[in-house]
Design an enzyme around this catalytic site. Structure first.
Site, mmCIF file in Angstrom:
data_model
loop_
_atom_site.group_PDB
_atom_site.id
_atom_site.type_symbol
_atom_site.label_atom_id
_atom_site.label_comp_id
_atom_site.label_asym_id
_atom_site.label_seq_id
_atom_site.Cartn_x
_atom_site.Cartn_y
_atom_site.Cartn_z
ATOM 1 N N SER A 34 0.817 -1.214 0.000
ATOM 2 C CA SER A 34 0.000 0.000 0.000
ATOM 3 C C SER A 34 0.851 1.264 0.000
ATOM 4 O O SER A 34 0.453 2.278 -0.595
ATOM 5 C CB SER A 34 -0.962 -0.003 1.194
ATOM 6 O OG SER A 34 -0.249 -0.221 2.392
ATOM 7 N N GLY A 100 5.292 -9.154 3.647
ATOM 8 C CA GLY A 100 3.888 -9.228 4.047
ATOM 9 C C GLY A 100 2.967 -9.352 2.845
ATOM 10 O O GLY A 100 1.907 -9.969 2.912
ATOM 11 N N GLU A 107 11.470 -8.371 -4.607
ATOM 12 C CA GLU A 107 11.897 -7.148 -3.900
ATOM 13 C C GLU A 107 13.390 -7.228 -3.570
ATOM 14 O O GLU A 107 14.130 -6.251 -3.726
ATOM 15 C CB GLU A 107 11.078 -6.978 -2.619
ATOM 16 C CG GLU A 107 9.631 -6.599 -2.922
ATOM 17 C CD GLU A 107 8.706 -6.641 -1.721
ATOM 18 O OE1 GLU A 107 9.048 -7.281 -0.705
ATOM 19 O OE2 GLU A 107 7.624 -6.035 -1.799
#
Ligand code: 5RP
Length: 222
Positions: A34, A100, A107
């Protein structure tokens, strides 16, 4: 201030920090989650000319495509000047727990391939000692039980993340109760278990800059 407002503010601060690196000839890396989504929104709203971005997940790729930002292949870009991504936890040495959102492997690859890793988060993610957030580990499906037993040997309590298949076709074990006094050694130890793709500790390659949104300010650590 709400957590969402903090994420937006820290994304704006990151954009200001890296904007000199963004132009029509320079690739950048963008993470998942997010907070990274807020960064994509800010980037798109800026209308700045951007060559394109290497995305750390299919979800991020979709968001970039939605805004008409070109997707770049890391094999073609070479070293990226900057990678912007969120985290689940960050410590005072800029070691991170990530994953998460189950995107930890891509990443970690993009972080490793980047000259500068700017991590953005709200201040709830800042901890003295990593490990309150369960440590994600991406595992080849065949090795799920084997890796689970090895993680118990290392002092953890692994939990299979039900219903999740990573973008790489693998599974996630979330390891609770891990004592993370030495993040780099633990990262290396977990990554050596056969069947582990990678774990969500980012200590061998931590963030270079950590921007944290508090109620009042943006805090910067480097
Ligand atoms: C995804 C990640 C994210 O960076 C992490 O989960 C933080 O997400 P958010 O910004 O939604 O709090 O590691 O794999």
């Amino acid at each position: 201030m709400s957590q969402d407002a903090k994420k937006r503010r820290v994304a704006e601060a990151a954009f200001e920090k890296v904007r000199h690196l963004i132009d029509s000839e320079t690739p950048i890396g963008i993470g998942t989650g997010s907070t990274a989504n807020c960064f994509i929104d800010v980037l798109a709203e800026s209308k700045i000319q951007v060559l394109g971005a290497v995305a750390s997940s299919e979800a991020t790729a979709e968001r970039l495509e939605h805004y008409g930002i070109a997707l770049l292949d890391l094999n073609a870009t070479g070293t990226l000047p900057v990678y912007v991504d969120g985290a689940d936890e960050a410590d005072t040495n800029l070691n991170l727990i990530k994953g998460g959102g189950a995107a930890l492997t891509r990443e970690k690859i993009i972080a490793e391939a980047s000259a500068q890793f700017v991590c953005i988060a709200d201040d709830s993610k800042y901890v003295d000692l990593l490990g309150r957030f369960p440590l994600p580990v991406e595992v080849i499906p065949l090795a799920r039980s084997l890796v689970g037993r090895a993680l118990v040997e290392l002092g953890g309590d692994p939990e299979y993340r039900q219903g999740i298949v990573t973008d790489n076709g693998n599974l996630i074990l979330d390891v609770h109760g891990m004592c993370i006094n030495d993040p780099k050694s633990l990262e290396l130890a977990i990554n050596q278990i056969p069947g582990v793709v990678t774990c969500g500790l980012f200590a061998k390659r931590p963030a270079d800059v950590l921007l944290l949104a508090s109620d009042k300010d943006i805090l910067e650590f480097s």
